[in-house]
Design an enzyme around this catalytic site. Structure first.
Site, PDB file in Angstrom:
ATOM      1  N   HIS A 100       0.850  -1.196   0.000  1.00  0.00           N
ATOM      2  CA  HIS A 100       0.000   0.000   0.000  1.00  0.00           C
ATOM      3  C   HIS A 100       0.882   1.240   0.000  1.00  0.00           C
ATOM      4  CE1 HIS A 100      -2.046   3.266   2.456  1.00  0.00           C
ATOM      5  NE2 HIS A 100      -2.790   3.188   1.362  1.00  0.00           N
ATOM      6  N   SER A 101       0.614   2.168  -0.912  1.00  0.00           N
ATOM      7  CA  SER A 101       1.281   3.463  -0.936  1.00  0.00           C
ATOM      8  C   SER A 101       2.798   3.280  -1.001  1.00  0.00           C
ATOM      9  CB  SER A 101       0.836   4.284   0.279  1.00  0.00           C
ATOM     10  OG  SER A 101       1.126   5.642   0.115  1.00  0.00           O
ATOM     11  N   LEU A 102       3.558   3.761  -0.016  1.00  0.00           N
ATOM     12  CA  LEU A 102       5.006   3.556  -0.008  1.00  0.00           C
ATOM     13  C   LEU A 102       5.354   2.082  -0.147  1.00  0.00           C
ATOM     14  CD1 LEU A 102       8.024   4.247   0.626  1.00  0.00           C
ATOM     15  CD2 LEU A 102       7.405   4.076   3.043  1.00  0.00           C
ATOM     16  N   ALA A 105       4.891   1.127  -3.699  1.00  0.00           N
ATOM     17  CA  ALA A 105       5.966   1.674  -4.524  1.00  0.00           C
ATOM     18  C   ALA A 105       7.213   0.801  -4.403  1.00  0.00           C
ATOM     19  CB  ALA A 105       6.265   3.110  -4.095  1.00  0.00           C
TER      20      ALA A 105
END
Length: 296
Positions: A100-102, A105
């Protein structure tokens, strides 16, 4: 379902983690977002535990994990090494990634860099990290070095009660009280005068270096695993549709779905997220590039 608490010994530090599901099931490593922790998956992981052995880590400097040594940086490249070392410590040679998110990424880049290790890539509100234009590189470098030089003077906020921290997190991230409480309970430490965030204050420093968009698109072409991207509707400001479509076009086998909710849609309303993941994992494997229609 109550998670099991784990301590994962890496060569450089110890990670805290939570796990759900039978260890005999296919392994799934879950990686949370910036300034979150493993509790980010507290609602979703139990819904995936019939299919996966889910291990959700607290990234270094987050939650209950150790902080990096003095003088260290928090950068994507370091997180890649953390994921690699975590899989090795767990004895996993091939596994799925959920980010999720970071965390998404980092999972995106890792899946591209280590394609033989990743069975399935599941991303929530992410497909590659934030980028910067080439002409912004000098200013980014100066900002990162300047903030790092002034770090010693930075102090963490102290809350008189945990409920104050929950309210602060609700306001900062537009979270419900239940979602904020899950993250805060795992992200606080007792200090003189009350409570403070357990996360490393260095996480708030600007990175001295960011990839360019062209670099990220090139990296994403290396993803070999079937990939599911779940995005919130309305779109998060720093994940504009045009950018995400261009990035998705770089991945050979990808499904992009849109679900109503905010950036933490997996924590606020886990059932539709779990349903999308199960449907994706149950689909016939196809070699072609796919972009799915929005899911209401």
């Amino acid at each position: 379902m109550t998670p099991r608490e784990l301590a994962i010994e890496l060569p450089q530090l110890t990670l805290a983690a939570q796990s759900w599901g039978d260890p005999a099931l296919p392994p799934l490593l879950a990686v949370h977002g910036w300034l979150d922790n493993a509790a980010s998956f507290s609602a979703l992981a139990p819904l995936l535990a019939e299919r996966f052995h889910v291990v959700a880590i607290d990234l270094p400097g987050h939650g209950r994990s150790a902080h990096r040594p003095p003088g260290g940086w928090y950068h994507y490249v370091e997180y890649l090494a953390d994921l690699q070392a975590t899989a090795a410590a767990l004895g996993w040679t091939r596994y799925s990634l959920l980010g999720h998110s970071l965390g998404g990424a980092t999972a995106s880049i890792f899946a591209a860099a280590q394609p033989d290790a990743i069975e399935t890539l599941l991303l929530i509100e992410s497909l590659g990290p934030l980028t910067a234009a080439p002409e912004a590189a000098l200013e980014q470098l100066r900002r990162g070095l300047s903030q790092r030089a002034g770090f010693a003077a930075k102090t963490l906020r102290v809350f008189g009660a945990a409920a104050e921290a929950v309210r602060a997190r609700m306001l900062a991230n537009d979270l419900s009280e239940a979602a904020a409480t899950a993250l805060v309970e795992r992200g606080l430490a007792a200090v003189p005068g009350g409570w403070s965030w357990s996360s490393d204050a260095r996480l708030t420093l600007a990175s001295p270096l960011r990839y360019t968009e062209a670099q990220i698109r090139n990296i994403l072409t290396g993803i070999a695993a079937p990939t599911l991207v779940l995005l919130a509707t309305p779109a998060t400001s720093y994940l504009p549709d045009a950018m995400m479509q261009a990035r998705a076009a770089c991945v050979r086998d990808i499904v992009v779905q849109h679900l109503p909710g905010n950036h933490h849609l997996h924590l606020e309303n886990a059932a539709p997220v779990a349903a999308a993941i199960h449907a994706f994992c149950d689909r016939p494997r196809e070699a072609s590039h796919i972009t799915a229609a929005a899911v209401e």
